[in-house]
Motif scaffolding. Structure first.
Motif, short mmCIF file in Angstrom:
data_model
loop_
_atom_site.label_atom_id
_atom_site.label_comp_id
_atom_site.label_asym_id
_atom_site.label_seq_id
_atom_site.Cartn_x
_atom_site.Cartn_y
_atom_site.Cartn_z
N UNK A 309 0.83 -1.20 0.00
CA UNK A 309 0.00 0.00 0.00
C UNK A 309 0.87 1.26 0.00
N UNK A 310 1.87 1.28 0.86
CA UNK A 310 2.75 2.45 0.91
C UNK A 310 3.55 2.57 -0.39
N UNK A 311 3.99 1.44 -0.94
CA UNK A 311 4.73 1.47 -2.20
C UNK A 311 3.89 2.08 -3.31
N UNK A 312 2.62 1.69 -3.39
CA UNK A 312 1.74 2.25 -4.42
C UNK A 312 1.51 3.74 -4.21
N UNK A 313 1.39 4.15 -2.95
CA UNK A 313 1.21 5.57 -2.65
C UNK A 313 2.41 6.38 -3.11
N UNK A 314 3.61 5.87 -2.85
CA UNK A 314 4.83 6.56 -3.26
C UNK A 314 4.91 6.67 -4.78
N UNK A 315 4.56 5.59 -5.46
CA UNK A 315 4.57 5.64 -6.93
C UNK A 315 3.58 6.67 -7.46
N UNK A 316 2.40 6.71 -6.85
CA UNK A 316 1.40 7.69 -7.29
C UNK A 316 1.89 9.11 -7.05
N UNK A 317 2.52 9.35 -5.89
CA UNK A 317 3.05 10.68 -5.59
C UNK A 317 4.12 11.09 -6.60
N UNK A 319 4.05 10.31 -9.68
CA UNK A 319 3.46 10.44 -11.00
C UNK A 319 3.35 9.14 -11.77
N UNK A 320 3.44 8.02 -11.06
CA UNK A 320 3.38 6.71 -11.72
C UNK A 320 2.24 5.87 -11.16
N UNK A 321 1.11 6.51 -10.94
CA UNK A 321 -0.04 5.80 -10.37
C UNK A 321 -0.54 4.69 -11.26
N UNK A 322 -0.29 4.78 -12.56
CA UNK A 322 -0.71 3.73 -13.48
C UNK A 322 0.40 2.73 -13.78
N UNK A 323 1.46 2.78 -12.99
CA UNK A 323 2.56 1.86 -13.18
C UNK A 323 3.61 2.41 -14.12
N UNK A 324 4.69 1.65 -14.31
CA UNK A 324 5.76 2.07 -15.22
C UNK A 324 6.59 0.86 -15.61
N UNK A 325 7.33 1.02 -16.70
CA UNK A 325 8.24 -0.02 -17.18
C UNK A 325 9.67 0.44 -16.97
N UNK A 326 10.48 -0.42 -16.37
CA UNK A 326 11.88 -0.11 -16.09
C UNK A 326 12.78 -0.98 -16.95
N UNK A 327 13.80 -0.37 -17.57
CA UNK A 327 14.80 -1.11 -18.31
C UNK A 327 15.77 -1.76 -17.34
N UNK A 328 15.98 -3.07 -17.50
CA UNK A 328 16.80 -3.82 -16.54
C UNK A 328 17.91 -4.57 -17.28
N UNK A 329 19.15 -4.40 -16.82
CA UNK A 329 20.30 -5.13 -17.36
C UNK A 329 20.60 -6.31 -16.45
N UNK A 348 7.08 -10.11 -8.27
CA UNK A 348 6.70 -9.39 -7.06
C UNK A 348 6.36 -7.93 -7.36
N UNK A 349 7.19 -7.27 -8.18
CA UNK A 349 6.96 -5.85 -8.43
C UNK A 349 5.76 -5.60 -9.34
N UNK A 350 5.33 -6.63 -10.05
CA UNK A 350 4.12 -6.49 -10.87
C UNK A 350 2.91 -6.16 -9.99
N UNK A 351 2.98 -6.52 -8.71
CA UNK A 351 1.86 -6.25 -7.80
C UNK A 351 1.66 -4.76 -7.56
#
Length: 488
Positions: A309-317, A319-329, A348-351
Motif C-alpha cells: 500500500x505504501x509502495x503504491x502511494x509513493x509511486x502515485x506521488x 506520477x506513476x499511479x498507473x505503473x511504469x516499465x523499467x529497463x533492466x540489465x 513481485x513488483x508487478x503487484x
C-alpha cells in the motif's frame, strides 16, 4: 609434486585463478591461493584486526599517520629479508595506476595509497596518507607482501609463480594444478597439512564426488540448495552466509529511479523471504541493511516491508499511479541465479504495477565495464563484495568520489557521516557513524538490497568446530589436518 602424497591435502576449486596478488579481488578461490603463499601486515579475526607481519601499529589522531613495527627475522621464500623496505615496495606497487585492478574497476588501491608517503627504516614502516582513512587496515588486510625479486616477472605477465613469506612454498604449476609444500620457517607456526594440491574442477557435483571418494580432502563452493546432514560418509559440510550482498544497482542519475520515492517504493514492495524461497530455497539470508551482519558498523534493523500500500502511494506521488516499465540489465552469471532472480523479482513488483524490459548480457566482464561507465538502463543485477564497510560507502555511495559502481546517488547526510567516520580512530565512535549512515540509506536507498547467499564447503573427516574467517575465505594455514594418505 612427487607421487608420494602422504600428508598432502587436495583442495578442489571451481576456479584456479592465480593472478597478480597486487590486483584487487574478492574471489574467495583466488584469495585462498594468495593466503597460502603470501602474508599481510594484519589479519582480520572475529571482527577485529590482529598483528601478523606487523607485530604492532599505531595511528595518529589525524587518521593519516600510521606506523607499523615489523617482526624480525622473516624471510621470503627466495631467502631475501622481509624488512620495512620490502613491505614498502609492495605497497607502492599496489598503488600503481596499473595495479589494483578488479573486474571492471582499475586502480582500486591507488585511491587510498596513491598519494601516501611511505617510508622504511629497518623494521619500522611509516605511512602518511593524503587524507584521513581510519579504516586503512581494511585495505592492508589484502595488501599481500610479495618478494621484490618477482616484480619484474609479474609485470611481464607471468602468472605461474609465487614468492612471499607465507605458510606454503609453491612447487608445481601445471594446467589445472598448483602444488605447494609447508614452509618450515613460517613465523606464525606450522600448518597442520604438510602439503597442498589446488586442483581445478568446475563441476559442483564432481567436486563433491572427489571429496566422497578421497580424491580431494576439501571441496570449495558446493551446492548450497542441496538438502542433507552436516556430515555424510566421513565428510563435514560447512554452511555459512557469505558477506556478499546481492543487490540491484539503481540509476539515480536519470529516469524514474532518480526519484527517491520510486527507489523506496521498489524496496517496500519486495518480500525478501519469499524471493529467496523462489530463487535459492534455504540458501540465503535476507539482507539487514546494505552490508552483511559481519561487516564493521553494520546495522541490525531489517529493511521495511513488504508494504504494498505504501509502495503504491509513493509511486502515485511520483506520477506513476498507473505503473511504469523499467529497463533492466541482467548478466547470465555472477550472480549465477541472476536470470531466475530477475524473473522472481518481476513477479513481485508487478503487484505495484512495475514491469521490466530485460536485457541479458552473457559477457560478464563487458557487463562490468558497462556498469563502471554508468551506462546501465534503470537498474541492473549486481553484488557488493568488499568486507570493508568504509570501502562500500566510499567507493559506491559517495557522490564526491563517483566511484566505479556509483550510479548517480547523492545524499548529503550520508556523506557527512562518511567524513566523520573516516577520521574517527576510535572504533566505537566510527562504528556508530557508519550505523547512522546505513540507517539513512534504508530511508533513502541507492540500491535494491536483497540477500546474503549461503556457501558450502566440504572437508574430509569430522570437524564440528570448523569455522571460516569473517570474509568466508579459506585460510589454508588454519585448516585442520585433512590428509593422511591422499589419493592420486
Amino acid at each position: 609434486m612427487t607421487s608420494d602424497l602422504s600428508g598432502v591435502a587436495t583442495i578442489a576449486l571451481p576456479r584456479l585463478p592465480l593472478g597478480d596478488p597486487h590486483d584487487c579481488t574478492d574471489a574467495n578461490d583466488e584469495l585462498s591461493l594468495y593466503l597460502a603463499f603470501y602474508d599481510t601486515l594484519v589479519k582480520r579475526r572475529n571482527g577485529h584486526y590482529v598483528p601478523h607481519l606487523a607485530r604492532s601499529w599505531r595511528v595518529g589522531e589525524d587518521a593519516r599517520s600510521w606506523t607499523f613495527e615489523l617482526r624480525p627475522g622473516i624471510r621470503f621464500h627466495d631467502g631475501a629479508t622481509c624488512d620495512a623496505a620490502a613491505v614498502a615496495a609492495s605497497l607502492r606497487r599496489m598503488a600503481r595506476e596499473d595495479k589494483g585492478y578488479t573486474l571492471g574497476s582499475p586502480a582500486v588501491w591507488r585511491q587510498y595509497l596513491g598519494d601516501a608517503e611511505i617510508d622504511a627504516d629497518g623494521l619500522t614502516l611509516r605511512i602518511h596518507l593524503g587524507a584521513p582513512v581510519a579504516d586503512l587496515l581494511d585495505v592492508l588486510v589484502q595488501g599481500f607482501i610479495v618478494a621484490p625479486s618477482i616484480f619484474e616477472r609479474l609485470d611481464s605477465g607471468e602468472r605461474a609463480l609465487a614468492c612471499g613469506t607465507g605458510p606454503y612454498i609453491a612447487e608445481t604449476f601445471a594446467t589445472g594444478l598448483v602444488g605447494a609444500r609447508r614452509n618450515p620457517d613460517w613465523f606464525a607456526g606450522q600448518p597442520a597439512n604438510a602439503g597442498l594440491r589446488f586442483v581445478l574442477e568446475p563441476d559442483t557435483g564432481t567436486r563433491l564426488a572427489m571429496l566422497l571418494d578421497g580424491r580431494a580432502q576439501l571441496a570449495n563452493t558446493l551446492d548450497p540448495t542441496a538438502d542433507g546432514p552436516s556430515c555424510i560418509d566421513g565428510v563435514t559440510l560447512h554452511r555459512f552466509a557469505a558477506p556478499v550482498a546481492i543487490i540491484y544497482l539503481l540509476n539515480a542519475a536519470k529516469g524514474p529511479l532518480a526519484d527517491a520515492r520510486v527507489r523506496l517504493a521498489l524496496s517496500l514492495a519486495v518480500d525478501r523471504e519469499a524471493l529467496i524461497g523462489a530463487v535459492l530455497p534455504g540458501a540465503a539470508d535476507p539482507l539487514q541493511g546494505f552490508v552483511s551482519p559481519r561487516h564493521f558498523g553494520a546495522g541490525t534493523r531489517p529493511a521495511d516491508g513488504p508494504d504494498l500500500a505504501r509502495a503504491k502511494t509513493l509511486l502515485a506521488e511520483a506520477g506513476h499511479g498507473n505503473g511504469l516499465t523499467l529497463g533492466l540489465d541482467c548478466p547470465t552469471r555472477l550472480p549465477d541465479e541472476a536470470e531466475r532472480l530477475t524473473a522472481a523479482l518481476g513477479a513481485q513488483l508487478a503487484r505495484i504495477g512495475i514491469r521490466f524490459d530485460v536485457h541479458l548480457h552473457p559477457d560478464r566482464e563487458a557487463y562490468a565495464h558497462m556498469v563502471r561507465r554508468k551506462e546501465i538502463r534503470d537498474l541492473c543485477v549486481f553484488d557488493s563484495s568488499p568486507m570493508s564497510t568504509f570501502r562500500v560507502l566510499h567507493e559506491k555511495i559517495d557522490s564526491r568520489i563517483a566511484g566505479a559502481w556509483w550510479q548517480g546517488y547523492r545524499n548529503q547526510v550520508v556523506e557527512e557521516l562518511i567524513d566523520i567516520g573516516r577520521g574517527a580512530t576510535d572504533d566505537a565512535a566510527r562504528a556508530c557513524r557508519y550505523r547512522a549512515a546505513y540507517e539513512e540509506l534504508q530511508r533513502d536507498p541507492p540500491w535494491l538490497t536483497l540477500y546474503n547467499p549461503h556457501r558450502v564447503i566440504g572437508l574430509a573427516g569430522d570437524h564440528p568446530d570448523f569455522t571460516l574467517p569473517d570474509d568466508g575465505v579459506i585460510d589454508v594455514a588454519d585448516l585442520p589436518l585433512l590428509a593422511r594418505q591422499a589419493a592420486i
